[in-house]
Design a protein around this motif. Structure first.
Motif, mmCIF file in Angstrom:
data_model
loop_
_atom_site.group_PDB
_atom_site.id
_atom_site.type_symbol
_atom_site.label_atom_id
_atom_site.label_comp_id
_atom_site.label_asym_id
_atom_site.label_seq_id
_atom_site.Cartn_x
_atom_site.Cartn_y
_atom_site.Cartn_z
ATOM 1 N N SER A 38 0.799 -1.237 0.000
ATOM 2 C CA SER A 38 0.000 0.000 0.000
ATOM 3 C C SER A 38 0.824 1.275 0.000
ATOM 4 N N ILE A 39 2.044 1.220 0.531
ATOM 5 C CA ILE A 39 2.810 2.455 0.693
ATOM 6 C C ILE A 39 3.172 3.080 -0.655
ATOM 7 N N VAL A 40 3.340 2.238 -1.681
ATOM 8 C CA VAL A 40 3.748 2.740 -2.996
ATOM 9 C C VAL A 40 2.595 3.412 -3.725
ATOM 10 N N ASN A 41 1.362 3.002 -3.434
ATOM 11 C CA ASN A 41 0.211 3.626 -4.100
ATOM 12 C C ASN A 41 0.210 5.133 -3.907
ATOM 13 N N VAL A 42 0.515 5.561 -2.688
ATOM 14 C CA VAL A 42 0.479 6.983 -2.366
ATOM 15 C C VAL A 42 1.547 7.750 -3.130
ATOM 16 N N ALA A 43 2.699 7.105 -3.365
ATOM 17 C CA ALA A 43 3.821 7.772 -4.015
ATOM 18 C C ALA A 43 3.754 7.718 -5.535
ATOM 19 N N SER A 44 2.763 7.007 -6.094
ATOM 20 C CA SER A 44 2.755 6.757 -7.539
ATOM 21 C C SER A 44 2.745 8.022 -8.407
ATOM 22 N N PRO A 45 1.995 9.083 -8.074
ATOM 23 C CA PRO A 45 2.053 10.273 -8.928
ATOM 24 C C PRO A 45 3.447 10.904 -8.984
ATOM 25 N N VAL A 46 4.139 10.939 -7.851
ATOM 26 C CA VAL A 46 5.477 11.522 -7.805
ATOM 27 C C VAL A 46 6.468 10.637 -8.566
ATOM 28 N N ILE A 47 6.330 9.317 -8.432
ATOM 29 C CA ILE A 47 7.200 8.393 -9.158
ATOM 30 C C ILE A 47 7.026 8.582 -10.656
ATOM 31 N N ARG A 48 5.802 8.690 -11.095
ATOM 32 C CA ARG A 48 5.536 8.847 -12.537
ATOM 33 C C ARG A 48 6.177 10.113 -13.073
ATOM 34 N N SER A 49 6.066 11.186 -12.319
ATOM 35 C CA SER A 49 6.637 12.451 -12.754
ATOM 36 C C SER A 49 8.165 12.410 -12.744
ATOM 37 N N ALA A 171 6.897 14.941 3.172
ATOM 38 C CA ALA A 171 8.082 15.496 3.827
ATOM 39 C C ALA A 171 9.210 15.769 2.840
ATOM 40 N N ASP A 172 9.277 14.993 1.743
ATOM 41 C CA ASP A 172 10.332 15.168 0.723
ATOM 42 C C ASP A 172 11.709 15.281 1.383
ATOM 43 N N LEU A 173 12.051 14.257 2.168
ATOM 44 C CA LEU A 173 13.284 14.283 2.960
ATOM 45 C C LEU A 173 14.521 14.459 2.084
ATOM 46 N N PHE A 174 15.282 15.504 2.341
ATOM 47 C CA PHE A 174 16.523 15.792 1.610
ATOM 48 C C PHE A 174 16.315 15.812 0.088
ATOM 49 N N GLY A 175 15.111 16.176 -0.317
ATOM 50 C CA GLY A 175 14.820 16.245 -1.745
ATOM 51 C C GLY A 175 14.729 14.895 -2.419
ATOM 52 N N THR A 176 14.477 13.836 -1.636
ATOM 53 C CA THR A 176 14.446 12.482 -2.200
ATOM 54 C C THR A 176 13.060 12.067 -2.685
ATOM 55 N N ALA A 177 12.066 12.915 -2.515
ATOM 56 C CA ALA A 177 10.713 12.692 -3.039
ATOM 57 C C ALA A 177 10.169 11.330 -2.602
ATOM 58 N N TRP A 178 10.014 10.399 -3.568
ATOM 59 C CA TRP A 178 9.375 9.111 -3.328
ATOM 60 C C TRP A 178 10.320 8.051 -2.772
#
Length: 459
Positions: A38-49, A171-178
């Protein structure tokens, strides 16, 4: 046909403090494996971009893990029965941890897809060993408590994955996004490996019998031919290849049954399937998890899509269900034993009432709070009163030497139930049905599952 002999004597029961640490290690591994669904579902838009992933590429990034996981679960269980739960758990955990690191460092969508498949393979080696080690290292009340915690981990990880994923991406920790949604597994996995080497028992029953390669191949093909179109089909408007694939899955199920009848060491021995309560318990688990998976998926889509909630807020909406599930799952052992089988049927009825309440809460087009929170808690409480007891009922009549076979069966049924639920109820919602309609369909599924579970009332 007589069962192959156990060639290694069971280990002596570990001390209570050691069993608690053992349970912590294996359930944390289980938690990570479910969290990653489930954790990856939330990050999917950022991963795609970020990776310029295509639509199909993004689907495989999200679903590749589930495909590999579901396809190899029964294989992981059989290998655990042959070589022992300890080496398979640690091997699967090592593969999962390395793959998580690779996912977090992936430079392209193709790399991420490949590493997600590897992650799923690691989880498939690790997760079946959890039930095996619970079955072989715990007895009586201790086993019931362990199964309660097992169920709590399954329900909680799915919800926490959405909350944690939303928090990490925001949070985008250290600019690491997903990337932290994968990298968070690495320190935990390393700590579990160190602890597991010290705490996981080396003994336990092992059954040195053939691996039944024809059975493994036919069952793996049957599962993959079903899971792949169910996972990818709704995103591609149910293309012809998906229906052909699901039809072929039925053919391979029949072929698997023929192969198993002639096998000297079938993947799921007849004495496991014929053990009292195993088949109705498996049907109950399948129906329960189909409803749970469909509920999580369709309501998350509704909250983030139709209502415009952030991933974090959507994840937090599920907390009442997770808390109620935990409360009932951890306390069902207080119910006198003579009422536990009826409690399974009653729990499914309570879950149906909760889903009907959810349909009512969302019928006005808004968030429907606080009624939405209350009805989710009702549904969660009912589900928690079913999952642990039904596993305990089934495993009571399974001998320790068949723990691997029973583990593979129930873990696969749990996973397939969720996949089928996501595909069925997700397609219903994405096809234009309202959440009110979906809620009614979920309630009907719980009632039908309760009908299947009625046979458990016969002692």
């Amino acid at each position: 046909m007589t069962a192959p002999p156990i060639t290694e004597a069971p280990a002596a029961p570990p001390a209570p403090s050691r069993t608690r640490l053992l349970l912590t290690v294996i359930l944390t591994g289980q938690f990570m494996a479910i969290l990653d669904v489930s954790i990856v579902n939330v990050a999917s838009p950022v991963i795609r971009s970020d990776l310029s992933a295509s639509g199909s590429g993004l689907q495989l990034i999200i679903s590749g893990y589930t495909i590999a996981y579901a396809m190899l679960l029964i294989t992981g269980a059989r290998l655990g029965g042959r070589y022992g739960g300890r080496p398979l758990f640690l091997s699967g955990l090592a593969v999962f941890t390395v793959a998580s690191l690779a996912c977090g460092l992936a430079a392209s969508s193709a790399q991420l897809v490949a590493f997600r498949l590897l992650q799923g393979a690691g989880a498939a080696l690790m997760v079946p060993q959890v039930l095996i080690m619970i079955q072989t290292n715990f007895e009586g009340a201790a086993r019931a408590r362990a199964l309660s915690l097992y169920a709590t981990v399954i329900s909680g990880a799915a919800v926490i994955g959405q909350v944690l994923g939303g928090a990490l991406v925001s949070a985008d920790l250290f600019g690491t996004a997903w990337r932290p949604v994968f990298l968070v597994n690495v320190p935990i996995g390393l700590a579990l490996l160190v602890a597991g080497l010290r705490l996981l028992p080396r003994g336990g029953p092992r059954r040195h019998r053939p691996l039944d390669l024809p059975g493994l191949v036919t069952l793996s093909l049957a599962v993959s031919l079903l899971v792949v179109p169910l996972v990818l089909g709704h995103e591609q408007d149910w293309p012809l290849w998906g229906w052909v694939s699901m039809g072929a899955s039925v053919v391979f199920v029949g072929l698997f049954a023929l192969v198993e009848r002639r096998s000297a060491a079938p993947l799921v021995p007849a004495r496991v399937l014929m053990a009292r309560g195993v088949i109705p318990s498996a049907l109950a688990v399948f129906g329960l998890m189909a409803g749970y998976g469909g509920y999580l998926f369709s309501l998350a889509l509704h909250l983030q899509g139709t209502l415009g909630d952030s991933p974090l807020r959507a994840g937090l909406t599920f907390v009442p269900a997770a808390v109620a599930f935990t409360v009932s799952s951890l306390n069902w052992r207080r119910v006198p034993e003579r009422f536990r089988r009826p409690m399974v049927v009653a729990g499914l009825a309570v879950a149906a009432v909760g889903y009907l309440g959810l349909a009512l809460a969302l019928s006005g087009g808004g968030h429907g709070q606080p009624l939405l929170w209350i009805t989710q808690a009702v549904a969660g409480f009912g589900m928690g009163a079913v999952f642990s007891p039904v596993l305990a009922i089934a495993l009571t009549h399974v001998a320790p030497e068949h723990a691997a076979d029973a583990s593979g069966l129930f873990v696969m049924v749990t996973q397939l139930g969720q996949v089928v639920g996501v595909a069925t109820f997700g397609t219903l919602y994405l096809g234009g049905a309202s959440m009110t309609t979906v809620g009614v369909a979920l309630a009907a599924t719980m009632l039908a599952t309760g009908g299947c579970a009625l046979t458990l009332l016969r002692r």
